[in-house]
Motif scaffolding. Sequence first.
Motif, mmCIF file in Angstrom:
data_model
loop_
_atom_site.group_PDB
_atom_site.id
_atom_site.type_symbol
_atom_site.label_atom_id
_atom_site.label_comp_id
_atom_site.label_asym_id
_atom_site.label_seq_id
_atom_site.Cartn_x
_atom_site.Cartn_y
_atom_site.Cartn_z
ATOM 1 N N ARG A 14 59.030 45.560 32.807
ATOM 2 C CA ARG A 14 60.230 44.947 33.388
ATOM 3 C C ARG A 14 60.576 45.773 34.620
ATOM 4 O O ARG A 14 61.321 46.749 34.561
ATOM 5 N N GLN A 16 60.825 44.082 37.984
ATOM 6 C CA GLN A 16 61.424 43.284 39.050
ATOM 7 C C GLN A 16 62.824 42.883 38.619
ATOM 8 O O GLN A 16 63.091 42.643 37.445
ATOM 9 N N GLY A 17 63.732 42.830 39.594
ATOM 10 C CA GLY A 17 65.107 42.448 39.303
ATOM 11 C C GLY A 17 65.951 43.572 38.731
ATOM 12 O O GLY A 17 67.022 43.333 38.200
ATOM 13 N N VAL A 18 65.459 44.805 38.819
ATOM 14 C CA VAL A 18 66.190 45.958 38.280
ATOM 15 C C VAL A 18 66.413 47.043 39.343
ATOM 16 O O VAL A 18 66.742 48.165 39.012
ATOM 17 N N GLY A 19 66.208 46.701 40.614
ATOM 18 C CA GLY A 19 66.391 47.677 41.687
ATOM 19 C C GLY A 19 65.237 48.647 41.845
ATOM 20 O O GLY A 19 65.394 49.708 42.452
ATOM 21 N N ARG A 21 62.395 48.592 43.627
ATOM 22 C CA ARG A 21 61.926 48.892 44.990
ATOM 23 C C ARG A 21 62.900 49.804 45.724
ATOM 24 O O ARG A 21 62.477 50.739 46.407
ATOM 25 N N ASN A 39 57.192 43.760 45.595
ATOM 26 C CA ASN A 39 57.019 42.959 44.388
ATOM 27 C C ASN A 39 55.777 42.099 44.563
ATOM 28 O O ASN A 39 55.530 41.581 45.655
ATOM 29 N N GLY A 43 54.640 39.622 38.774
ATOM 30 C CA GLY A 43 55.721 40.336 38.106
ATOM 31 C C GLY A 43 55.603 41.842 38.140
ATOM 32 O O GLY A 43 56.488 42.544 37.639
#
Length: 92
Positions: A14, A16-19, A21, A39, A43
């Motif tokens: 998990r 992506q979508g969690v900051g 980068r 990204n 995924g």
Amino acid sequence: MTTRVRRRVRVHGRVQGVGFRWATREAARRAGVGGVVRNLPDGTVEAEVEGSPDAVDAMLAFLRQGPLGAHVTAVDVEDVPPVGDSSFDVSG
């Protein structure tokens, strides 16, 4: 002359979508490495990290854990030739 190394890293889980980068960019600035993080459509997150061996190792340790909210399940690391990156960018 300081030896420079570059690693291409693919981070699974998990991530992506969690900051991920943005946290990677901040960790790279602290470590003093150049490169890029992006990204990928599958995924995962891919990073290329370049700098001194110790600084790159510090980034690999960060990427194996990720920021709060991430759950890293696997990390693939590949040696690639240095290209002279001194700044770190977020792509995609």
